[in-house]
Design an enzyme around this catalytic site. Structure first.
Site, mmCIF file in Angstrom:
data_model
loop_
_atom_site.group_PDB
_atom_site.id
_atom_site.type_symbol
_atom_site.label_atom_id
_atom_site.label_comp_id
_atom_site.label_asym_id
_atom_site.label_seq_id
_atom_site.Cartn_x
_atom_site.Cartn_y
_atom_site.Cartn_z
ATOM 1 C CB THR A 1 -0.898 0.012 1.257
ATOM 2 O OG1 THR A 1 -1.601 -1.229 1.329
ATOM 3 C CG2 THR A 1 -1.885 1.164 1.209
ATOM 4 C CE LYS B 1 -4.805 -1.585 1.716
ATOM 5 N NZ LYS B 1 -5.385 -2.608 2.546
ATOM 6 C CE LYS C 1 1.883 2.093 4.788
ATOM 7 N NZ LYS C 1 1.196 1.245 3.827
HETATM 8 P P1 NAP Z 1 5.910 -5.323 7.898
HETATM 9 O O1 NAP Z 1 5.667 -6.622 8.561
HETATM 10 O O2 NAP Z 1 6.252 -4.129 8.717
HETATM 11 O O3 NAP Z 1 7.074 -5.568 6.808
HETATM 12 C C1 NAP Z 1 7.609 -4.468 6.125
HETATM 13 C C2 NAP Z 1 8.579 -4.946 5.091
HETATM 14 O O4 NAP Z 1 9.152 -3.790 4.445
HETATM 15 C C3 NAP Z 1 9.743 -5.744 5.668
HETATM 16 O O5 NAP Z 1 10.140 -6.674 4.700
HETATM 17 C C4 NAP Z 1 10.793 -4.653 5.854
HETATM 18 O O6 NAP Z 1 12.108 -5.154 5.908
HETATM 19 C C5 NAP Z 1 10.579 -3.873 4.585
HETATM 20 N N1 NAP Z 1 11.122 -2.519 4.616
HETATM 21 C C6 NAP Z 1 10.771 -1.481 5.404
HETATM 22 N N2 NAP Z 1 11.491 -0.392 5.100
HETATM 23 C C7 NAP Z 1 12.347 -0.762 4.106
HETATM 24 C C8 NAP Z 1 13.325 -0.073 3.351
HETATM 25 N N3 NAP Z 1 13.596 1.222 3.563
HETATM 26 N N4 NAP Z 1 14.004 -0.760 2.395
HETATM 27 C C9 NAP Z 1 13.738 -2.053 2.160
HETATM 28 N N5 NAP Z 1 12.817 -2.768 2.844
HETATM 29 C C10 NAP Z 1 12.111 -2.112 3.799
HETATM 30 O O7 NAP Z 1 4.676 -4.869 6.982
HETATM 31 P P2 NAP Z 1 3.485 -5.767 6.401
HETATM 32 O O8 NAP Z 1 2.423 -5.811 7.411
HETATM 33 O O9 NAP Z 1 4.020 -7.005 5.819
HETATM 34 O O10 NAP Z 1 2.953 -4.778 5.246
HETATM 35 C C11 NAP Z 1 3.544 -4.728 3.965
HETATM 36 C C12 NAP Z 1 2.660 -3.855 3.079
HETATM 37 O O11 NAP Z 1 1.354 -4.423 2.995
HETATM 38 C C13 NAP Z 1 2.462 -2.420 3.616
HETATM 39 O O12 NAP Z 1 2.385 -1.531 2.543
HETATM 40 C C14 NAP Z 1 1.120 -2.508 4.337
HETATM 41 O O13 NAP Z 1 0.482 -1.255 4.422
HETATM 42 C C15 NAP Z 1 0.374 -3.479 3.436
HETATM 43 N N6 NAP Z 1 -0.702 -4.220 4.089
HETATM 44 C C16 NAP Z 1 -0.506 -4.752 5.334
HETATM 45 C C17 NAP Z 1 -1.547 -5.438 5.933
HETATM 46 C C18 NAP Z 1 -1.409 -6.026 7.308
HETATM 47 O O14 NAP Z 1 -2.440 -6.377 7.902
HETATM 48 N N7 NAP Z 1 -0.226 -6.190 7.868
HETATM 49 C C19 NAP Z 1 -2.784 -5.570 5.276
HETATM 50 C C20 NAP Z 1 -2.931 -5.048 3.985
HETATM 51 C C21 NAP Z 1 -1.879 -4.360 3.407
HETATM 52 P P3 NAP Z 1 12.786 -5.518 7.318
HETATM 53 O O15 NAP Z 1 12.291 -6.886 7.679
HETATM 54 O O16 NAP Z 1 14.252 -5.449 7.048
HETATM 55 O O17 NAP Z 1 12.328 -4.473 8.308
#
Ligand code: NAP
Length: 309
Positions: A91, A166, A234
């Site tokens: 997202t 979204k 965010k």
């Molecule tokens: P998350 O668990 O916080 O994982 C974030 C990912 O991004 C990790 O792989 C992290 O790497 C990486 N990252 C962060 N900053 C970075 C950078 N500067 N350079 C390279 N890699 C970086 O997040 P998530 O929940 O999986 O969410 C991922 C996406 O899906 C987001 O856009 C979120 O809004 C969306 N989303 C999430 C959900 C949910 O329920 N969680 C639902 C729908 C959509 P590290 O491991 O090294 O930190």
């Protein structure tokens, strides 16, 4: 697959379970390594993950993270084969989606914008709702991928339509969560059992399954992250950015963003977004009132949590 966080890791597992060959990269390699047991190869750089792949998925925190992983000499774009497809599922909002699509076009790579609805559990169960958008000719290539990670795919039009939808969905569910936090806090302050409130709306026209889920978490003060509050903040900012582009004033969503920011400042950023409850239960720099009917749990807990931070 670039990104093996809360969402990316189970999505990668489901892709592998569907019989697809998967190479994954994560900035913090150690977090990706458990995927080796599932038959997934771990790459040291985004370029290594992308080399020779027919499709590349990005599931990273935000637009800056995606741009960082895709660009530069170790970035995925430099290594993607010409006729390959970049499926951007993070997202990232409207502005970043436009910029990422432009960078794909410069490299001759097809760009599909396909954020998802659903949190950690639906991701684990392969039950996400995929908001697909992009060239018609890419749908067949995306189908096995979307079928592996999701229960439903909604194709919405040209690339960009996915992240726009979204934004709309997030505006709705962030408002709902904030309204719920205030309602639970109000019930507690008035000596109304918040569980009875949830039971009263359950199944009725003003009820929502989501209210049962997040309301229970607020009542139990159980904020194990399903969707972390820092990412909800965010998303609230992305809604604000989208509204600003259209010179649309959305006062409610501005307050929602402020409340999420406040909860993050209070130290709840890594908890579930339902922890926005604490922003309502803790008026700024004011006495928090006497314990009420429910033992004054909201106010007393905020005092305790402030004291320990
Ligand atoms: P998350 O668990 O916080 O994982 C974030 C990912 O991004 C990790 O792989 C992290 O790497 C990486 N990252 C962060 N900053 C970075 C950078 N500067 N350079 C390279 N890699 C970086 O997040 P998530 O929940 O999986 O969410 C991922 C996406 O899906 C987001 O856009 C979120 O809004 C969306 N989303 C999430 C959900 C949910 O329920 N969680 C639902 C729908 C959509 P590290 O491991 O090294 O930190």
């Amino acid at each position: 697959m670039l990104g093996t966080g809360t969402m990316g890791a189970p999505m990668a597992r489901n892709l592998r379970a569907a019989g697809l060959e998967v190479r994954a990269w994560n900035r913090t390699r150690a977090k990706a390594e458990p995927l080796i047991d599932d038959g997934i190869t771990i790459a040291d750089t985004p370029a290594e993950a992308a080399r020779g792949a027919g499709a590349l998925i990005t599931m990273l925190a935000d637009g800056d993270a995606v741009a960082a992983a895709m660009g530069g000499s170790d970035g995925a774009l430099a290594a993607m084969p010409e006729a390959s497809t970049w499926i951007q599922m993070s997202t990232v909002g409207i502005g970043a989606t436009e910029e990422l699509a432009a960078s794909a076009a410069e490299c001759g790579v097809a760009f599909v914008d396909a954020p998802v609805l659903g949190t950690k559990e639906p991701a684990e169960q392969g039950q996400l709702l995929v908001l697909g958008s992009g060239p018609q000719g890419q749908r067949e290539r995306c189908r096995p991928i979307f079928d592996a990670v999701g229960a439903t795919t909604r194709w919405l039009g040209e690339a960009g339509a996915g992240n726009r939808m979204k934004i709309v969905l997030n505006g709705w569910l962030l408002s709902l969560t904030e309204a719920l936090a205030e309602t639970i806090a109000l019930a507690e302050a008035l000596g109304v059992d918040p569980t009875e409130f949830l039971e009263t709306i359950d199944g009725g026209p003003v009820g929502a399954p989501y209210a049962q889920l997040k309301g229970r978490a607020m009542i139990d003060r159980s904020f194990e992250p399903s969707f972390p509050l820092r990412l909800a903040l965010k998303d609230a900012e992305l809604v604000g950015e989208a509204a600003l582009r259209k010179e649309l004033e959305l006062p409610l969503l501005r307050i929602v963003a402020d409340q999420l920011a406040r909860a993050a400042e209070l130290g709840h950023g890594d908890e579930d977004m339902a922890a926005t409850y604490w922003a309502t239960a803790a008026p700024a720099n004011e006495p928090l009132g006497e314990p009420g009917h429910y033992g004054g749990r909201g106010a007393a807990e905020v005092r305790r949590s402030r004291a320990t931070r």
